[in-house]
Write an enzyme that holds these catalytic residues in place. Sequence first.
Site, short mmCIF file in Angstrom:
data_model
loop_
_atom_site.label_atom_id
_atom_site.label_comp_id
_atom_site.label_asym_id
_atom_site.label_seq_id
_atom_site.Cartn_x
_atom_site.Cartn_y
_atom_site.Cartn_z
N HIS A 1 -25.72 18.65 -102.10
CA HIS A 1 -26.21 18.39 -103.45
C HIS A 1 -25.68 19.48 -104.36
CE1 HIS A 1 -28.97 16.78 -106.55
NE2 HIS A 1 -28.99 18.04 -106.96
N CYS A 2 -24.91 19.10 -105.36
CA CYS A 2 -24.25 20.05 -106.25
C CYS A 2 -25.04 20.17 -107.55
CB CYS A 2 -22.81 19.60 -106.53
SG CYS A 2 -21.88 20.77 -107.54
N SER A 3 -25.64 21.35 -107.75
CA SER A 3 -26.39 21.57 -108.99
C SER A 3 -25.47 21.64 -110.19
CB SER A 3 -27.21 22.85 -108.88
OG SER A 3 -28.17 22.75 -107.84
#
Length: 337
Positions: free
Chosen positions: A171-173
Amino acid sequence: MGLEDANMRLPLVEASTSCSHDYFSPLEVKEALGRQPSFAAPEWSTLRWTLFGAVAPGALFMRWLFQQTSLDQETSRIAWSHVGACSVWAIGAMFSLLAASGRNPGVVPSSRTLDEAPEVTSSSSRFRWRHVCVNGVVLKQRWCTTCRIWRPLRAKHCGRCDRCIFRFDHHCSWLGNCVGIGNYRSFLCLITASTLFFGHATVIVFRLLQDERAAFVSASEVQSWGEVISDVRSSHWGKVLWMVYSSMMFASLSVLLLYHSVIMSMNLTTNEHIRDWYLQRNPFSSACIGNYAHFLCRPYGSELDVTINEAGPRPRDPEQELPDDQKPDRNRALGEP
């Protein structure tokens, strides 16, 4: 982020109770993604920091670069070549950012909204897992209690998005989105174009500072580095600040690009590599070129030899005969998510 916020961003795809899909076949995965929206809304609360921290400085640099370029100058040919190259990297990075943050990462259809969900019929149902033999390697497949499905191979339930994602990477913020089977190639294009942009920008500013230092020394006939540094600090602090920032971005993105190049060569995702899922052998890996082709040309994967061990004892494992102090971590060896 709660379930209501996730529903506004990523589609909540219902699985059919009439037929159970394990998604072992690439055609099944392609069909599941084909009936979903291609695009989804990113998480703005985290994506905005990318716009402020990377996109805005890059746009200001391009504006400054166009202002510095003049067809009347003697070096206009070199300057315009730099502008053209940086424009290509910047446009590529912007389109890749929109694609990576706005595309559906590959949501696994769930049964959470249905009255009748598929039953867990395995003898290990109380443990919510079963064993699956993939290309001769025994893996542990978990039952997702939230989505109420058997989690597909290489998938993972993202706690932030509250969805199971096909071939979950991370999951890429910075994107406000998961990176999975649906947008991994866009993510690779983004970090590649951004690396080229910040690297080229660093070289441009460094060469400009070198030329301005030489002109200052020639005009004032000074030889002291202290005077040169003082002039640069007072008159060119903006260029120095940008060069430090762009060089740091270039170094960080280069490491990230190198990391993904390495794990792609081994046919691993970031999640699998960090957790060290395949302690003995990766059942999805082939030759190096084949692994790159798997990610870049065949995103849905290839046909696998899969056997589900719904009931009965686990297949014989030679490691069971080893002393306890020599046995590897069972969860890691079985690829537990």
